[in-house]
Design a protein around this motif. Structure first.
Motif, PDB file in Angstrom:
ATOM      1  N   LEU A   1       0.828  -1.211   0.000  1.00  0.00           N
ATOM      2  CA  LEU A   1       0.000   0.000   0.000  1.00  0.00           C
ATOM      3  C   LEU A   1       0.863   1.263   0.000  1.00  0.00           C
ATOM      4  N   LYS A   2       1.996   1.211   0.672  1.00  0.00           N
ATOM      5  CA  LYS A   2       2.911   2.355   0.670  1.00  0.00           C
ATOM      6  C   LYS A   2       3.364   2.650  -0.754  1.00  0.00           C
ATOM      7  N   LYS A   3       3.635   1.614  -1.518  1.00  0.00           N
ATOM      8  CA  LYS A   3       4.024   1.790  -2.922  1.00  0.00           C
ATOM      9  C   LYS A   3       2.880   2.426  -3.715  1.00  0.00           C
ATOM     10  N   VAL A   4       1.667   1.967  -3.493  1.00  0.00           N
ATOM     11  CA  VAL A   4       0.497   2.548  -4.167  1.00  0.00           C
ATOM     12  C   VAL A   4       0.410   4.036  -3.872  1.00  0.00           C
ATOM     13  N   PHE A   5       0.532   4.397  -2.614  1.00  0.00           N
ATOM     14  CA  PHE A   5       0.330   5.794  -2.222  1.00  0.00           C
ATOM     15  C   PHE A   5       1.549   6.668  -2.503  1.00  0.00           C
ATOM     16  N   SER A   6       2.690   6.057  -2.799  1.00  0.00           N
ATOM     17  CA  SER A   6       3.830   6.878  -3.218  1.00  0.00           C
ATOM     18  C   SER A   6       3.533   7.525  -4.568  1.00  0.00           C
ATOM     19  N   ASP A   7       2.676   6.898  -5.373  1.00  0.00           N
ATOM     20  CA  ASP A   7       2.239   7.482  -6.649  1.00  0.00           C
ATOM     21  C   ASP A   7       1.146   8.533  -6.455  1.00  0.00           C
ATOM     22  N   LEU A   8       0.603   8.618  -5.259  1.00  0.00           N
ATOM     23  CA  LEU A   8      -0.511   9.536  -4.977  1.00  0.00           C
ATOM     24  C   LEU A   8      -0.129  10.565  -3.921  1.00  0.00           C
ATOM     25  N   GLU A   9       1.167  10.840  -3.786  1.00  0.00           N
ATOM     26  CA  GLU A   9       1.622  11.700  -2.686  1.00  0.00           C
ATOM     27  C   GLU A   9       1.165  13.145  -2.825  1.00  0.00           C
ATOM     28  N   ASP A  10       0.709  13.563  -3.995  1.00  0.00           N
ATOM     29  CA  ASP A  10       0.134  14.908  -4.124  1.00  0.00           C
ATOM     30  C   ASP A  10      -1.249  14.981  -3.484  1.00  0.00           C
ATOM     31  N   HIS A  11      -1.844  13.829  -3.259  1.00  0.00           N
ATOM     32  CA  HIS A  11      -3.216  13.769  -2.751  1.00  0.00           C
ATOM     33  C   HIS A  11      -3.313  13.318  -1.293  1.00  0.00           C
ATOM     34  N   PHE A  12      -2.350  12.476  -0.864  1.00  0.00           N
ATOM     35  CA  PHE A  12      -2.425  11.880   0.468  1.00  0.00           C
ATOM     36  C   PHE A  12      -1.071  11.911   1.160  1.00  0.00           C
TER      37      PHE A  12
END
Length: 142
Positions: free
Chosen positions: A20-31
């Motif tokens: 999940l950390k990998k998933v959200f590393s692509d969404l760091e502008d949002h979360f």
């Protein structure tokens, strides 16, 4: 019996957190993800997320995720003065409560169950990205 499985549960939760950390590393502008001390080895029960993108409304996102099979929970915390239990309690505020308000309004978490697999993580990723694409399209059409 559950305690006999604790090492396997912890290993699975750590793997799921990393996925999940990998998933959200692509969404760091949002979360925003929790910052972990490099010497710590936490075993997450859930992944706390802080919404950074002002276009994302927590209530709408959580409703969307839950209706699409991604379980969420609100963080009990933040500014507890908003909780009904504190309505008639005398209190004193020493400084501003900007950070606690931010947590109260923008934080939630998704579960990191030991039985989550790559398919479930892919599903979680696709639903977050679907929601973000939807709000981006709405914002661009205004």
């Amino acid at each position: 019996i559950q305690l006999q499985k604790i090492e396997d549960f912890n290993k699975a939760r750590k793997q799921n957190y990393n996925g999940l950390k990998k998933v959200f590393s692509d969404l760091e502008d949002h979360f925003e993800l929790p910052k972990i001390n490099p010497d710590a080895e936490p075993v997450f029960f859930g992944l706390p997320l802080m919404i950074k993108n002002p276009k994302i409304k927590r209530q709408d996102l959580v409703k969307f995720l839950n209706s699409n099979g991604v379980g969420t929970r609100c963080v009990f915390g933040g500014n507890l003065l908003y909780q009904p239990a504190y309505k008639d309690v005398d209190y004193r505020i020493c400084k501003n409560l900007i950070q606690t308000d931010k947590i109260f309004k923008n934080a939630f978490w998704i579960g990191i169950h030991p039985n989550i697999n790559k398919g479930a993580i892919d599903h979680i990723e696709s639903k977050f990205k679907e929601y973000i694409n939807r709000i981006d399209k709405i914002s661009n059409s205004l």
